[in-house]
Design a protein around this motif. Structure first.
Motif, short mmCIF file in Angstrom:
data_model
loop_
_atom_site.label_atom_id
_atom_site.label_comp_id
_atom_site.label_asym_id
_atom_site.label_seq_id
_atom_site.Cartn_x
_atom_site.Cartn_y
_atom_site.Cartn_z
N GLU A 95 0.84 -1.21 0.00
CA GLU A 95 0.00 0.00 0.00
C GLU A 95 0.87 1.25 0.00
OE1 GLU A 95 -3.61 2.10 2.61
OE2 GLU A 95 -2.83 0.13 3.19
N TYR A 96 1.89 1.25 0.85
CA TYR A 96 2.79 2.41 0.89
C TYR A 96 3.66 2.48 -0.37
CZ TYR A 96 6.90 5.17 1.98
OH TYR A 96 7.94 6.07 1.91
N LEU A 97 4.20 1.36 -0.79
CA LEU A 97 5.10 1.35 -1.94
C LEU A 97 4.40 1.78 -3.22
CD1 LEU A 97 7.06 -1.96 -1.25
CD2 LEU A 97 7.77 0.38 -0.76
N SER A 98 3.10 1.55 -3.30
CA SER A 98 2.36 1.96 -4.50
C SER A 98 2.36 3.48 -4.66
CB SER A 98 0.92 1.44 -4.44
OG SER A 98 0.19 2.05 -3.38
N THR A 99 2.48 4.21 -3.57
CA THR A 99 2.53 5.67 -3.65
C THR A 99 3.83 6.14 -4.29
OG1 THR A 99 3.54 5.97 -1.45
CG2 THR A 99 1.13 5.84 -1.56
N LEU A 100 4.83 5.25 -4.32
CA LEU A 100 6.11 5.57 -4.93
C LEU A 100 6.23 4.97 -6.32
CD1 LEU A 100 8.37 4.80 -1.82
CD2 LEU A 100 7.70 7.07 -2.64
N GLY A 101 5.21 4.19 -6.72
CA GLY A 101 5.23 3.58 -8.04
C GLY A 101 5.88 2.21 -8.08
N PHE A 102 5.98 1.54 -6.92
CA PHE A 102 6.62 0.23 -6.85
C PHE A 102 5.73 -0.73 -6.05
CE2 PHE A 102 9.95 3.33 -7.45
CZ PHE A 102 10.80 2.73 -8.37
N ASN A 103 6.17 -1.98 -5.95
CA ASN A 103 5.55 -2.94 -5.05
C ASN A 103 6.67 -3.69 -4.34
OD1 ASN A 103 6.43 -5.12 -6.76
ND2 ASN A 103 4.65 -4.77 -8.06
N LYS A 104 6.31 -4.66 -3.51
CA LYS A 104 7.34 -5.32 -2.70
C LYS A 104 8.30 -6.16 -3.53
CE LYS A 104 4.41 -9.26 -1.35
NZ LYS A 104 3.82 -9.97 -0.19
N GLU A 105 7.90 -6.53 -4.76
CA GLU A 105 8.81 -7.27 -5.63
C GLU A 105 9.77 -6.34 -6.38
OE1 GLU A 105 5.45 -8.11 -5.62
OE2 GLU A 105 5.83 -9.88 -4.37
N THR A 106 9.30 -5.14 -6.70
CA THR A 106 10.10 -4.24 -7.54
C THR A 106 10.83 -3.14 -6.78
OG1 THR A 106 8.20 -2.76 -7.93
CG2 THR A 106 8.52 -4.61 -9.47
N ILE A 107 10.53 -2.95 -5.49
CA ILE A 107 11.06 -1.81 -4.75
C ILE A 107 12.58 -1.76 -4.73
CG2 ILE A 107 10.94 -3.04 -2.54
CD1 ILE A 107 10.52 0.77 -3.24
N MET A 108 13.24 -2.90 -4.81
CA MET A 108 14.70 -2.89 -4.76
C MET A 108 15.29 -2.13 -5.96
SD MET A 108 15.75 -4.48 -1.99
CE MET A 108 17.20 -5.53 -2.06
N ALA A 109 14.52 -2.04 -7.04
CA ALA A 109 15.00 -1.30 -8.21
C ALA A 109 15.14 0.19 -7.93
CB ALA A 109 14.05 -1.53 -9.39
N MET A 110 14.44 0.68 -6.92
CA MET A 110 14.47 2.11 -6.61
C MET A 110 15.78 2.52 -5.93
SD MET A 110 11.70 4.40 -4.46
CE MET A 110 12.44 4.14 -2.84
N PHE A 111 16.45 1.57 -5.33
CA PHE A 111 17.68 1.87 -4.58
C PHE A 111 18.89 1.70 -5.51
CE2 PHE A 111 14.53 1.04 -1.43
CZ PHE A 111 14.87 1.83 -0.34
N ILE A 112 19.38 2.80 -6.03
CA ILE A 112 20.53 2.78 -6.93
C ILE A 112 21.81 2.74 -6.08
CG2 ILE A 112 21.74 3.94 -8.80
CD1 ILE A 112 18.91 3.08 -9.56
N PRO A 113 22.59 1.66 -6.15
CA PRO A 113 23.78 1.55 -5.29
C PRO A 113 24.74 2.70 -5.47
CG PRO A 113 23.26 -0.57 -6.28
CD PRO A 113 22.38 0.44 -6.96
#
Length: 344
Positions: free
Chosen positions: A147-165
């Motif tokens: 629910e929270y991640l959807s506000t950022l345009g992600f979900n629990k499977e894709t959220i790791m893509a948001m963190f650029i090392p």
């Protein structure tokens, strides 16, 4: 005459006392009381610290010399009931007034967070909480909160893509949600119009590029091979072939110690098993580096659709355009594995 004499003596005594008190209070407020002599000292005030625990830390670590005078100034400035968590820098020869004012103002210094070589969400949480005051449980919960991640345009499977090392500068007191917001901005900054255009040309979204880049990164031992490996998987996607990427099987099994993926392993029923399910997995199996992301966006154009590790264990791969050549390459690798008694 006697009265005048007593008056003069009284004035002298008063002056001495006043001078003594003035000197004492001057020393209390302005005398050097911080024992740091050369390099500034970092002081970390945790969220559950109070003045007593802070005072003990400063004294036990030989940062403050005379703790009573420090406490007096802190009380005079109302700091004892207004301790702010964070990371602070105390400098050589500071006096009590300077030190307390800095701490009372919450004048923190930023800290660096660096995350790379991250595979699972728990790894990411550990790296970020190691240098910040972020609560691990709260942060992990957000990483799994659709629910929270959807506000950022992600979900629990894709959220790791948001963190650029990379290495980022934040304040120790940053909240989990504020960190998510910061990482979303860094993600948008990374995905320039040029990178987005290249992703579109591939028929992929940025998240899909991250997902493929994570596979490429796990398959790669020699960085120069990354664009070649990326091109191979893109060829398989275009041909509507199964990706058959061993790292996705290891991720599905939750075991990256496996050196030899067996046929039985490839039968695991998981959306991450690219031997069983066509196309990309639901999300990245690690945090791909910027180099891996760019390797996909700038993939090498060739006709390879098969690869296996070289039998000399150099880290290089043998690439093939057809199954016949691939089988020959695979037999060389299997023999080398057997000779070294690597069966798993």
């Amino acid at each position: 005459m006697q009265k005048r004499k007593r008056f003069m003596i009284g004035m002298v005594i008063f002056s001495v006392i006043l001078t003594s008190f003035s000197f004492y209070f001057y020393q209390v407020f302005y005398g050097s009381n911080i024992l740091i002599e050369k390099q500034p000292e970092v002081v970390v005030i945790d969220r559950d610290d109070n003045f007593d625990s802070l005072r003990n830390t400063l004294y036990d670590n030989a940062i403050v010399d005379e703790i009573l005078s420090f406490s007096f100034v802190a009380k005079a400035l109302g700091y004892q009931d207004n301790v702010k968590p964070g990371v602070y820098l105390l400098e050589p020869n500071m006096n009590n007034l300077e030190a307390v004012r800095r701490l009372r103002a919450g004048d923190q210094i930023p800290v660096d967070i660096t995350f790379n070589n991250v595979r699972f969400k728990e790894d990411l949480v550990e790296k970020i909480s190691a240098t910040t005051g972020i609560d691990e449980t709260e942060f992990l919960d957000l990483l799994n909160n659709n629910e929270y991640l959807s506000t950022l345009g992600f979900n629990k499977e894709t959220i790791m893509a948001m963190f650029i090392p990379n290495t980022y500068e934040v304040y120790w007191t940053i909240s989990p949600k504020a960190l998510f917001d910061r990482m979303k901005k860094e993600y948008e900054k990374f995905w320039t119009s040029s990178r987005k255009e290249k992703a579109t040309a591939l028929g992929m979204t940025p998240v899909e590029v991250s997902t493929l880049a994570a596979i490429v990164q796990d398959e790669m031992y020699i960085p120069s091979e990354s664009p070649t490996i990326a091109g191979l998987y893109i060829n398989r996607i275009k041909a509507n072939m199964l990706l058959q990427a061993d790292p996705t099987v290891k991720f599905a099994l939750g075991d990256f110690t496996i050196q030899r993926v067996l046929i039985a392993d490839t039968r695991i029923d998981s959306p991450y098993n690219t031997y069983k399910y066509r196309g990309l997995p639901p999300g990245p199996i690690n945090l791909p580096t910027i180099a891996s992301l760019d390797a996909v966006l700038n993939y090498e154009k060739h006709d390879y659709i098969y690869m296996c590790a070289r039998e000399d264990f150099s880290g290089y791969h043998r690439f093939a355009k057809d199954l016949t050549q691939h089988n020959k390459n695979a037999r060389l690798l299997h023999k080398a594995l057997n000779d070294r008694k690597i069966f798993r």
